[in-house]
Structures are given as structure tokens and as C-alpha cells.
Design an enzyme around this catalytic site. Sequence first.
Site, PDB file in Angstrom:
ATOM      1  N   MET A 163       0.861  -1.177   0.000  1.00  0.00           N
ATOM      2  CA  MET A 163       0.000   0.000   0.000  1.00  0.00           C
ATOM      3  C   MET A 163       0.891   1.219   0.000  1.00  0.00           C
ATOM      4  O   MET A 163       1.861   1.272   0.730  1.00  0.00           O
ATOM      5  CB  MET A 163      -0.886   0.013   1.222  1.00  0.00           C
ATOM      6  N   CYS A 164       0.546   2.196  -0.794  1.00  0.00           N
ATOM      7  CA  CYS A 164       1.481   3.277  -1.040  1.00  0.00           C
ATOM      8  C   CYS A 164       0.732   4.592  -1.251  1.00  0.00           C
ATOM      9  O   CYS A 164      -0.477   4.670  -1.061  1.00  0.00           O
ATOM     10  CB  CYS A 164       2.332   2.958  -2.280  1.00  0.00           C
ATOM     11  N   GLY A 165       1.476   5.611  -1.666  1.00  0.00           N
ATOM     12  CA  GLY A 165       0.896   6.892  -2.028  1.00  0.00           C
ATOM     13  C   GLY A 165       1.419   7.329  -3.373  1.00  0.00           C
ATOM     14  O   GLY A 165       2.570   7.068  -3.720  1.00  0.00           O
ATOM     15  N   VAL A 194       5.438   6.921  -3.098  1.00  0.00           N
ATOM     16  CA  VAL A 194       6.040   6.572  -1.819  1.00  0.00           C
ATOM     17  C   VAL A 194       5.585   5.163  -1.470  1.00  0.00           C
ATOM     18  O   VAL A 194       4.408   4.827  -1.590  1.00  0.00           O
ATOM     19  CB  VAL A 194       5.666   7.572  -0.698  1.00  0.00           C
ATOM     20  N   ASN A 200      -1.024   2.229  -6.090  1.00  0.00           N
ATOM     21  CA  ASN A 200      -1.324   2.224  -4.663  1.00  0.00           C
ATOM     22  C   ASN A 200      -2.311   1.088  -4.433  1.00  0.00           C
ATOM     23  O   ASN A 200      -3.401   1.100  -4.987  1.00  0.00           O
ATOM     24  CB  ASN A 200      -1.945   3.561  -4.237  1.00  0.00           C
TER      25      ASN A 200
END
Length: 719
Positions: free
Chosen positions: A1-3, A87, A116
Site C-alpha cells: 500500500m502506497c501513495g 512513496v 497504490n
Amino acid sequence: MCGISCILSLANDASHQHTRDLPNGTHGDAAKPNGKRERLEEELKASLEQIRHRGPDATGTWISDDCRVAQPTNASPLPPRLALGHVRLSINDLSPEGAQPFHSPANTPGIHAIVNGEFYDYDAIRAHLEAVTAYPFTSRSDSEIIIALYEHYGLNFTDWLRGEFACVIYDERKQLLVAVRDRYGIKPLFWTVQEVKDQRGKGTGERRLLVASEMKAFLPLGWEPEWDVRSLKDAGWNHDTRTLFKGVQKIRPGHYMTCQSFGRIEERPYWDASFPDKRTPDLRTLQELIEGVRQRMLDAVRLRLRADVPVGIYLSGGIDSSVIAGMVAHLVKEQNVAVGSAPPSDRVTCFSIAFEEDSGYDESAIANRTAEWLGVKYVKKLMNEEELARRFEDAVWHCEQHNPDLNFVGKFALSEVPAEAGYKVVLTGEGADEIFAGYPLYLPDYLREPDLAWAQHNSLPEAERAQHLQLAEEAAREHYRCIGADAGDGAVSVPRRMLNGISTVSSMTAFQPDVFAPWTDEVHPACDPQMTIASNADGIARGHISKDWHPLHAALYVWSKGHLPNIFLTCLGDRTEMANSIEARTPFLDHILTEYVNNLPPSVKLRWQPAERRFVEKWILREAARPFITQELFERRKHAYAAPTRWPRGGPLYVLMTGLVSRENVEGLGFVSWEKVGGLVEAAFGPEGDARALRLALVVAEWVVLAKRFRVRRAEAGG
């Protein structure tokens, strides 16, 4: 899981005709293409820093050279048009090869992607791709399949994606940007078109498309937030694509947005929920239906246990999370399934928070009994008034919207528990109520018409249905009166007629903050949240609702398009979890499972129990999960997740609310009337605390927090 964060310069803007006109008054060497690139890289990195909590493990960026735009002979290179930023929260393939953005191999111009979320069953998809293409995968990451799918299937790549995700793909060859959001809106994705200004506040002529996981990522890019008062008044932020801020929208769940040749922006659906014709009998046996749910639930849970890090479980006193925990325990003990990177020999770990025992909202004792019965490890954190008050403002900042309940602060605190124990991934029970009809407010719509699909098996005598409908509607009105909300007088409005008369529309708009300044009625007349809900369903869906679908299924549909993605999967989902770098996985919203459940008869979701003289919500889920849960939970009635609503005057929350809901702060918002909110805090706190006053005070306080942290300009009648 990311941005993720994305900046795309749009066509015919001045930055690609006169490179000296740059954002924020950049001059000199920065006016050259290389200077423009450096400035863009600085902006992108600052944008990613705003959402660092979503991905603290790594940062990746890609900035185009000139996107291979055709240029006149001997022309100078154009400044970059596109920047992609990511990110990373490392979960699958922890190696550097799993870092993003991903790029198509050895193709110039190529395809670039940032993701994401999680794609499940990706091993099978990857094996398929290797069989039908020559794509040379370079990592073990689930995210990498997206480029191979896009190359082979074009925009049909979305058909293969199973999970929760928000992604951006850029195809240099076609000058095509694609931004896609998962089917239920589990992962957020915002966008806006920005008119870039220089340091003096004058327009440069440049327009940019900004796309990001959270709106705060737009702040370093020169975005200046303004309140969208109409969205606030007619609940567009909650029931359609709008947000609290002008010009910022959400990509709809189950949709993708395209920007072609740096110009035309369109949004189109790739998936939608559907339900069977209410007149067609279902010929399957009851046992067949129960087994169908059970096997699909087990499969959805099994897929979500795959990770290169340990996986935990949120466990409350309700049936939803307990089903997840019970199925995980079964898979580990009976099928030797690993829980993430932890071997099956390790104990499954569950996490919870507990309110004060005398609050009436604490379910930790039930959760503890469940954990003991399952033989799993149970870790909980006590959440008292002081702890809620301490986290309130940070939780609002991360949610980026208001919520008339403190439950989102509790969920924010809950996400700290697995993080403190070294976990990055948890399984959670969101979505069960929306799929299996778990909320009491659905009962009137279940009773509104006979269930012709299940007539021969329905336990409710048709002669009693009208009587039960009247009782259910009266109970609903009393429930909302007790919690300080108003579901109306039961009259069928135009929006309700647009949706076959369902009363769930009224329930969804039962709490509206009637605190707006008088000028807002003149500037934004005829705001109607119920019409917002009815209009959010497209004409095709409304046609099915009016003619084909049972009213219960219509209710489930409209709820899943509004409250589910915009409240429950936001304030009680992604935003409060990712605030503490926790990825939450939602087995109940696996679309293979939901498509099966959607096609079940209404009377196996809400079922009349003649012996007990009561309706049982989520009946078929209970039956399917019976081997995996305690008898206590099998028999327990629905208790919505909420925080206490009565707090003492003079306590930490009272002090916090008094400071936030001050005359200066309220008048600084511009769209709120001090005359309407000046006495809310005093009315809300104390032995006879007014529940509605507390909810209104919370909402106003949250607006104040957002105004300060986002530096939102004061709303004016002429603005």
C-alpha cells in the site's frame, strides 16, 4: 500500500510556448527546460512528503524528457510535461526491484505506472501473461503486472484486477494518461485541474492536471483550497464525486479517467454492481447458497493472507471481523496456510481497542472471548477520553473531511496498535453490512415488496409483511431521534420516487449540519442531499432500480455508491489506517464474492425467524460462517461501530471543543452562523448531553481544523 502523486501539463499552455512563465515566479536558468525539470522535481518530492505516511519505506519518481511531443525542425527541447511520484510501503517483494514507478522494458517511448494498493491472485495472472506474451518481468511485485496487462489488453486491463487499488498509467506512444480506481473505492484517488500562478498571483497561462492519493499532496504544487459550500450543503462530498474543496474531485469507484494528448479529460465505468430481476425465481437450494458464500469467503480471505510481511487481523465484538479471524484460524490450522511471512506455526494475531466499560460502547470483552475460542493472540489498547482528544486534530487532517462521530478517531488509534507491534498489514471487516444487508435501516426497504425470487422458501408470511413494514419505519424514526438525527416524516419525495420509493435515502441524509450562514441559502438555493443521492446513480442503474431490482437491492446499491466509499472506507478505512502506515485488506469487498452475494435472493440476507419473532440481518453470512465463530456471535444482533456520545463538562474533549468552536474560529470559516453554533458545546457536554449538539459541534470543530491545516480561505458570499 502506497501513495501516489502525478503532475501533467495540459495542451496549449504557456509553459510549452514561453518557458519563462513558470509557476511560483521562477526566472533565469529555471526558465530553461532543465530548470523547469528541476523545479518540477522539487514540487513532486514536496508533494510526496505530504503523504509520506502512506509509504515510509522508499520514494520513486519519473519525469518525462519531453514526452516525445512533435516539434518543429531545429526547435529547442520542450520542458517535461509529466511527473509521476510514488512513496512505498513495502509489502510484496521487499527488494529494490519492487520499487516504483514501473516502466515497460526497453521501449522508447514506453509505458510507465505507479500503483497504490494490492492485486490479488497475481501469480496466476502473471503465469497467464507469460504464456501469452513475452513480457520480461523484473520483480516479484504484484504491481508490475499492470503494465503487462495494459500492453496486451489495452484499457481492458481493468477486467483482470482483483483487489483494492488506485493506479496511474502513462503511455508515451499514445500520449494517454489513465487513472483507475478499484470497484468499491477502497483506495482514494483525487484530481483537479490547476491554473498555475506566478509569485505575484498572476496567471501564467499554464494548466496542469494533478492526481494524488490525498488532497494534501496538492498543497506543495501551488493549490489554494477553497470551501465548496454547495457540496457541503447538499452533501456532494458524501454522495457523489465532489469533496469539501472547490474543483477537487474523486474518481468514482469502478471507473477510470483518461487524459488524451494532454487535453481531453474523460471518466468512464469499467465495472458496476448488478442484481437479479426481482421477478425471476431462484431455483438453487438453501445449502447450495450457503456453501457458495462460504467457499468464496474462504477464497477471498486466503488470497489476502499473501504478503512478504506478517499479516494481522482487526477484531471487535461484531460478527464481521470475527468471521475473518475465524476463517484465518481455520485456514492456518486445517490447510497450513501461512499468514503473510509468518509460518503457520506462529499464532494468528488480532488487534483491537477498548472504550471504558461503563460507556456502553466497549466490545473488547466479547472480542477477548472470541480470541480465546479461536486460540489466537489478542492485543488491545484502551481508548479513553484523553486519548481521543489527543488524536482528534491529527485524525481530521488525515481524513480530510468531517464526521459526526468520534469513531474515526478510535479507528485512527486502532491503526497504531498493529504498527507498534511491527505489523504493516491487517485484514478488516469493512463492507459486510453493505453486501449482506447488515444495517437495521435496510429493513423497511426489504419489506417494501414481496421477495418473489424466494417465495417458496421465504419464512415471512406475506399477510404479515405490511404490518412489519409499518413497525420497521416507526422503529427507524425512533432510532434516529435517539441519536440526534432526523429521517423525516416518511413522505415519499421526488428523489425517493426516482429510486422506487426506498427509505434508505432518507436514512442516509438523517444527519445534516443545519449550521450554515444565511447568505448560503441565497447563493446556493434548493440544496437537497436526497436529490444528490438519487442523481449519483446513473440513468441505467435508476432504470433497474425502478423496474427490475428488489427495493432491498436498490438500497444496497445507493449506499455502496455514497456512504461506503466516502465515509466507511475513508474515515473508518484507508485514511485512518494509512495515517499510521497500515495496509488494510477487505475480504468482504472481493468482487468475485460480492457478485455472487448480489445475486442471492433478498430473503437470505434479511430473514424472518418465526420462533424468535424477529428479523436476522446478514443471515446467510451467519450460516456460512457458523463453523468459524462462537455461538455468542452467531446469535448476536448488529451493533454499529461508534464511539460514546456523552462526555463530562470540563474534561479533555470539552476543553478541546471549547477552543476549536470559538466565535473567532467559526466566523473565520465564513459559511457557518455563530448564532446557530454558539451554544453547541455547552449543550453537548454534561449529564444530560445533547447527542445532536455533540455531532454538530464535532463537525464544526473538524471544519476549523481543516481550515487551519489546509490554510483554506474564508468563504464569502461573492466568492
